[in-house]
Design an enzyme around this catalytic site. Structure first.
Site, PDB file in Angstrom:
ATOM      1  CE  LYS A  18      -1.429   2.832   2.409  1.00 31.01           C
ATOM      2  NZ  LYS A  18      -1.144   4.314   2.280  1.00 31.01           N
ATOM      3  CB  SER A  37       3.708   9.513  11.563  1.00 29.69           C
ATOM      4  OG  SER A  37       2.466   8.855  11.692  1.00 29.69           O
ATOM      5  CB  CYS A  41      12.550   9.385   9.554  1.00 30.36           C
ATOM      6  SG  CYS A  41      13.250   8.059   8.544  1.00 30.36           S
ATOM      7  CD  GLU A  53      10.283  12.862  12.056  1.00 33.64           C
ATOM      8  OE1 GLU A  53      11.178  12.420  11.318  1.00 33.64           O
ATOM      9  OE2 GLU A  53       9.129  12.402  12.069  1.00 33.64           O
TER      10      GLU A  53
END
Length: 490
Positions: A186, A241, A296, A393
């Site tokens: 996905k 996330s 990230c 972040e």
């Protein structure tokens, strides 16, 4: 003569935009589609099939039906399929890079780098496919023989992010193929086109029908949850996330799924007083500006010894302030747009809050005029300790520089976060390098380097940055179960 716009259109139009299920392209059962946007101009790029839960379960049925035969497929041939896919990716590198730039925004040169990096995962795991082994031993009392075997976990759900739309896919697909797992992929709704093109490449390389299934959707929660609740999925691998990672852990509990999660980060970048300042600035630009800061692994907090902090900040501001901002397909562009208005709005909010608290901008801190989701490369100093951008972040081209005085102080600050993905450390003192590295609470450390990613290395973090590892020998282990067979001595 074909214009640049015509060439871009031709590349986009050549990508299949249906669901890839059981080796065939098909529309969503409902006929629904959704738009993929070009963030450089904030306009639609292409429409793709919008799967619902029924489509997702069809994909799972195809993966489940193919699992037994794929698990029995010779490891050498599984490796050869990955090797052929690697070679085909390199023959399509220009089209894949252009497609990635158009749907995600990163400059074309950087997109080419990602395509090459993505292909390397297939080359690495092609070689690992034939190195999956077991064991044989005599029991301590001599009465039994103990056989240890490895087997694929089973159908896997792979959920990939928008910021590295190809590399995060191959980093999951490669080990799944090598281990003998079928899968449902996905991709992120913002950047599905790269994955759709990859699915076609792998089919061309000889991947059997049903091994790789790709479902695109604008409603990920409604599509993923039924798959997680269906007992036929045995593994989930997610990059994204921490908030979504927590949700997936909770959903995985019902069926006790194997889980691999690569989640958020808040990377400290430490520059000691003895560091090579030129190398540290180069490393900071790499660690901060790779992928427009939307990574990230991006340096989120730049801690620089007080003795060199002002000079470092000036040099960094000069470098970042001189970077060309624009559409990623234009020659010389180094900084493309952010992914969407929400992403840019978050960066604006974080910078604005820091400035209101007393921070000063040495460069940037503004959005260039015109269409597209651009934000200027920004260097901040005098950042207050409670500024939100030091604790979450940023996901944008913003570098806050904070001065420190001693090792204990900077190590405490670096570790004062629930995240623990990567740290960066610049020093010319070997004893200091080991001393600080051993105290940093992260899964990876870049020592005098601004980039740590490597297909041959185990990528992953600690604390709320995730579970498990991707890449290296550890990557294929995430898709294998260990089976023990006991038999009496002959």
């Amino acid at each position: 003569m074909t214009t640049q716009a015509e060439h871009e259109r031709a590349v986009v139009d050549a990508v299949p935009t249906g669901l890839f299920i059981g080796g065939r392209w098909r529309p969503a059962a409902s006929g629904a589609v959704f738009e993929v946007e070009d963030p450089s101009v904030a306009r639609p790029l292409r429409t793709v099939a919008d799967a619902d839960a029924a489509d997702a379960l069809d994909a799972l049925s195809a993966a489940h039906a193919a699992q037994e035969s794929w698990a029995a497929h010779p490891p050498r041939e599984r490796g050869e399929i990955l090797r052929r896919s690697y070679e085909l990716i390199h023959t399509r590198i220009d089209d894949l890079a252009l497609l990635m730039t158009l749907e995600m925004g990163k400059p074309l040169a950087e997109a080419r780098g990602e395509v090459a990096y993505a292909a390397e995962f297939f080359r690495w795991f092609a070689e690992e496919a034939v190195r999956i082994d077991g064991g044989y031993a005599v029991s301590p009392d001599g009465k039994d023989r103990l056989l240890v075997m490895r087997r694929p976990v089973g159908p896997a759900l792979l959920i990939t992010p928008w910021n590295f739309p190809l590399a995060m896919g191959t980093r999951k697909i490669g080990p799944a193929v090598a281990a003998g797992c079928t899968m449902i992929v996905k991709p992120a709704e913002q950047t599905p086109l790269s994955m759709l093109m990859l699915a076609g490449i792998m089919a061309e390389a000889g991947l059997p029908d049903g091994v790789l299934n790709v479902i695109t959707t604008s409603r990920p929660g409604a599509v993923v949850e039924p798959l997680m609740r269906d007992g036929r999925v045995r593994k989930v691998s997610f990059t994204g996330s921490t908030a979504v990672g927590r949700l997936l852990i909770a959903q995985s509990a019902q069926e006790v799924l194997r889980v691999s999660l690569e989640l958020g980060g808040n990377a400290p970048f430490i520059v000691c007083e003895d560091a090579d300042l030129d190398a540290a600035v180069d490393g900071a630009v790499q660690a901060k500006m790779r992928n427009i800061g939307e990574a990230c692994t991006a340096a989120n907090r730049l801690y620089v010894h007080a003795g060199v902090a002002d000079e470092f900040a000036r040099r960094l501001a000069r470098r970042m302030g001189g970077m060309a901002v624009g559409r990623g397909t234009e020659p010389g562009v180094e900084v493309g747009p952010l992914i969407d208005e929400d992403g840019r709005g978050k960066v604006r909010e974080l910078v604005g809050q820091a400035l209101d608290g007393g921070a000063k901008a040495l460069t940037g801190a503004e959005s260039p005029p015109g269409e597209g989701y651009y934000y200027a490369p920004t260097v901040l100093v005098d950042v207050p300790a409670d500024a939100a951008l030091l604790h979450e972040e940023i996901f944008g081209p913003v570098a806050p520089v904070i001065a420190f005085d001693d090792e204990d102080e900077v190590i405490a600050a670096a570790n004062a976060t629930p995240y623990g993905l990567v740290s960066y450390l610049f020093t010319e003192n070997l004893r200091r390098a080991f001393r600080i590295s051993e105290r940093l609470d992260t899964g990876m450390i870049g020592l005098n380097k601004g980039v740590v990613s490597n297909p041959a290395a185990p990528f992953g973090g600690v604390k709320q940055s995730g579970l498990g590892r991707e890449g290296g020998r550890a990557g294929v282990e995430e898709f294998l179960e260990t089976r023990y067979l006991a038999m009496p001595s002959p």
